[in-house]
Design a protein around this motif. Structure first.
Motif, PDB file in Angstrom:
ATOM      1  N   ILE A 148      -1.085  13.699  -8.335  1.00 45.15           N
ATOM      2  CA  ILE A 148       0.259  13.949  -7.814  1.00 45.15           C
ATOM      3  C   ILE A 148       0.241  15.337  -7.191  1.00 45.15           C
ATOM      4  CG2 ILE A 148       2.705  14.216  -8.380  1.00 45.15           C
ATOM      5  CD1 ILE A 148       2.176  12.384 -10.805  1.00 45.15           C
ATOM      6  N   ILE A 149       0.705  15.434  -5.955  1.00 41.00           N
ATOM      7  CA  ILE A 149       0.717  16.730  -5.275  1.00 41.00           C
ATOM      8  C   ILE A 149       2.127  17.021  -4.772  1.00 41.00           C
ATOM      9  CG2 ILE A 149      -1.723  16.723  -4.633  1.00 41.00           C
ATOM     10  CD1 ILE A 149      -0.901  15.703  -1.855  1.00 41.00           C
ATOM     11  N   GLU A 150       2.355  18.288  -4.454  1.00 39.45           N
ATOM     12  CA  GLU A 150       3.631  18.710  -3.889  1.00 39.45           C
ATOM     13  C   GLU A 150       3.369  19.141  -2.456  1.00 39.45           C
ATOM     14  OE1 GLU A 150       7.139  21.008  -5.936  1.00 39.45           O
ATOM     15  OE2 GLU A 150       5.601  22.423  -5.296  1.00 39.45           O
ATOM     16  N   ILE A 151       4.194  18.625  -1.543  1.00 37.45           N
ATOM     17  CA  ILE A 151       4.067  19.011  -0.143  1.00 37.45           C
ATOM     18  C   ILE A 151       5.434  19.453   0.367  1.00 37.45           C
ATOM     19  CG2 ILE A 151       2.118  17.461   0.303  1.00 37.45           C
ATOM     20  CD1 ILE A 151       4.127  15.591   1.736  1.00 37.45           C
ATOM     21  N   TYR A 152       5.424  20.243   1.430  1.00 39.00           N
ATOM     22  CA  TYR A 152       6.676  20.673   2.050  1.00 39.00           C
ATOM     23  C   TYR A 152       7.013  19.692   3.161  1.00 39.00           C
ATOM     24  CZ  TYR A 152      10.284  23.427   4.258  1.00 39.00           C
ATOM     25  OH  TYR A 152      11.488  23.834   4.782  1.00 39.00           O
ATOM     26  N   ASP A 153       8.229  19.176   3.148  1.00 41.06           N
ATOM     27  CA  ASP A 153       8.702  18.246   4.163  1.00 41.06           C
ATOM     28  C   ASP A 153       9.581  19.015   5.152  1.00 41.06           C
ATOM     29  OD1 ASP A 153      10.805  16.346   5.345  1.00 41.06           O
ATOM     30  OD2 ASP A 153       9.322  14.958   4.485  1.00 41.06           O
ATOM     31  N   GLU A 210       6.517   9.219  -6.009  1.00 40.54           N
ATOM     32  CA  GLU A 210       6.696  10.102  -7.171  1.00 40.54           C
ATOM     33  C   GLU A 210       8.054  10.781  -7.051  1.00 40.54           C
ATOM     34  OE1 GLU A 210       4.886  10.320  -9.794  1.00 40.54           O
ATOM     35  OE2 GLU A 210       3.184   9.178  -9.065  1.00 40.54           O
ATOM     36  N   PRO A 211       8.711  10.999  -8.135  1.00 34.98           N
ATOM     37  CA  PRO A 211       8.360  10.538  -9.466  1.00 34.98           C
ATOM     38  C   PRO A 211       8.470   9.013  -9.536  1.00 34.98           C
ATOM     39  CG  PRO A 211      10.400  11.798  -9.543  1.00 34.98           C
ATOM     40  CD  PRO A 211       9.918  11.817  -8.128  1.00 34.98           C
ATOM     41  N   LEU A 212       7.457   8.382 -10.100  1.00 33.45           N
ATOM     42  CA  LEU A 212       7.347   6.926 -10.081  1.00 33.45           C
ATOM     43  C   LEU A 212       8.531   6.241 -10.725  1.00 33.45           C
ATOM     44  CD1 LEU A 212       5.770   4.390  -9.397  1.00 33.45           C
ATOM     45  CD2 LEU A 212       4.590   4.639 -11.592  1.00 33.45           C
ATOM     46  N   GLN A 213       8.946   6.682 -11.902  1.00 35.49           N
ATOM     47  CA  GLN A 213      10.036   5.997 -12.592  1.00 35.49           C
ATOM     48  C   GLN A 213      11.341   6.069 -11.800  1.00 35.49           C
ATOM     49  OE1 GLN A 213      10.062   3.859 -15.192  1.00 35.49           O
ATOM     50  NE2 GLN A 213       7.846   4.005 -14.933  1.00 35.49           N
ATOM     51  N   ASP A 253       0.816  -1.221   0.000  1.00 34.17           N
ATOM     52  CA  ASP A 253       0.000   0.000   0.000  1.00 34.17           C
ATOM     53  C   ASP A 253       0.850   1.271   0.000  1.00 34.17           C
ATOM     54  OD1 ASP A 253      -2.398  -1.449  -0.005  1.00 34.17           O
ATOM     55  OD2 ASP A 253      -2.341  -1.685   2.165  1.00 34.17           O
ATOM     56  N   THR A 254       1.938   1.256  -0.744  1.00 37.25           N
ATOM     57  CA  THR A 254       2.859   2.387  -0.778  1.00 37.25           C
ATOM     58  C   THR A 254       3.180   2.846  -2.187  1.00 37.25           C
ATOM     59  OG1 THR A 254       3.883   1.557   1.241  1.00 37.25           O
ATOM     60  CG2 THR A 254       5.142   3.148  -0.014  1.00 37.25           C
ATOM     61  N   LEU A 255       3.218   1.930  -3.128  1.00 37.22           N
ATOM     62  CA  LEU A 255       3.692   2.240  -4.474  1.00 37.22           C
ATOM     63  C   LEU A 255       2.919   3.398  -5.099  1.00 37.22           C
ATOM     64  CD1 LEU A 255       5.948   1.141  -6.216  1.00 37.22           C
ATOM     65  CD2 LEU A 255       4.342  -0.466  -7.226  1.00 37.22           C
ATOM     66  N   HIS A 256       1.631   3.501  -4.810  1.00 39.91           N
ATOM     67  CA  HIS A 256       0.824   4.566  -5.402  1.00 39.91           C
ATOM     68  C   HIS A 256       1.118   5.945  -4.799  1.00 39.91           C
ATOM     69  CE1 HIS A 256      -1.678   2.982  -2.065  1.00 39.91           C
ATOM     70  NE2 HIS A 256      -2.024   4.247  -1.909  1.00 39.91           N
ATOM     71  N   HIS A 257       1.989   5.999  -3.811  1.00 40.22           N
ATOM     72  CA  HIS A 257       2.385   7.287  -3.216  1.00 40.22           C
ATOM     73  C   HIS A 257       3.745   7.768  -3.725  1.00 40.22           C
ATOM     74  CE1 HIS A 257      -0.915   7.383  -0.417  1.00 40.22           C
ATOM     75  NE2 HIS A 257      -0.584   6.209   0.073  1.00 40.22           N
ATOM     76  N   LEU A 290       7.359  15.692  -4.193  1.00 42.90           N
ATOM     77  CA  LEU A 290       6.179  15.180  -4.874  1.00 42.90           C
ATOM     78  C   LEU A 290       5.718  13.914  -4.176  1.00 42.90           C
ATOM     79  CD1 LEU A 290       7.161  15.522  -8.641  1.00 42.90           C
ATOM     80  CD2 LEU A 290       5.700  17.029  -7.288  1.00 42.90           C
ATOM     81  N   ILE A 291       4.397  13.725  -4.142  1.00 42.08           N
ATOM     82  CA  ILE A 291       3.826  12.518  -3.556  1.00 42.08           C
ATOM     83  C   ILE A 291       2.591  12.133  -4.358  1.00 42.08           C
ATOM     84  CG2 ILE A 291       2.465  13.787  -1.842  1.00 42.08           C
ATOM     85  CD1 ILE A 291       3.074  11.439   0.110  1.00 42.08           C
ATOM     86  N   GLY A 292       2.420  10.838  -4.557  1.00 42.54           N
ATOM     87  CA  GLY A 292       1.213  10.344  -5.215  1.00 42.54           C
ATOM     88  C   GLY A 292       0.034  10.526  -4.283  1.00 42.54           C
TER      89      GLY A 292
END
Length: 144
Positions: A54-59, A10-13, A4-8, A67-69
């Motif tokens: 795909i969204i961008e969040i501040y860590d 990004e960038p996926l490749q 339950d992680t792969l869909h999060h 980026l995070i899925g």
């Protein structure tokens, strides 16, 4: 194992490249994901997030935007294409669809029976398998 992680990722490749480089030749990734072909789940996620897959969040720890899925689930055909781009293959024998029946149907005395029914249904009915099963388990292997 990726659960339950792969869909999060990004960038996926880039993430898949790291997995490929980490695996030995002939190594396997065991993947547990939501089935992106499930029409109910896809509609629910669309209503929650729209097209923002795909969204961008501040860590705060990294002190930068990442980026995070955003629940960016995919169907098996899409996972096959994405993984193939990194030289990872999903053999037909390495796929299992799970969780068709809702949880309230499972009682202590019928679990093995319902699991057997689910297993038979996805093998015989492509429409149910691709559009109504909630979960998708698969193995991706790195060619030798």
């Amino acid at each position: 194992m990726i659960q339950d992680t792969l869909h999060h990722l990004e960038p996926l490749q880039e993430a898949l490249r790291i997995f490929r480089e980490t695996l030995r030749p002939g190594g396997n990734l065991i993947i547990v994901e939501e089935n992106g072909g499930n029409v109910v789940q896809t509609l629910k996620l669309y209503l929650r997030r729209g097209n923002k897959r795909i969204i961008e969040i501040y860590d705060d720890t990294l002190k930068k935007n990442i980026l995070i899925g955003n629940e960016n689930i995919r169907n098996l055909a899409t996972w096959r294409r994405e993984l193939a781009r990194q030289g990872l293959r999903i053999p037909a024998s390495g796929v299992q669809y799970i969780r068709l029946f809702p949880p309230f149907m499972f009682k202590p005395d019928n679990v093995p029976h319902l699991l057997k029914r689910e297993n038979n249904l996805w093998r015989r009915n492509a429409l149910l398998k691709e559009n109504l099963f909630f979960g998708l388990n698969f193995i991706a292997d790195k060619s030798a």
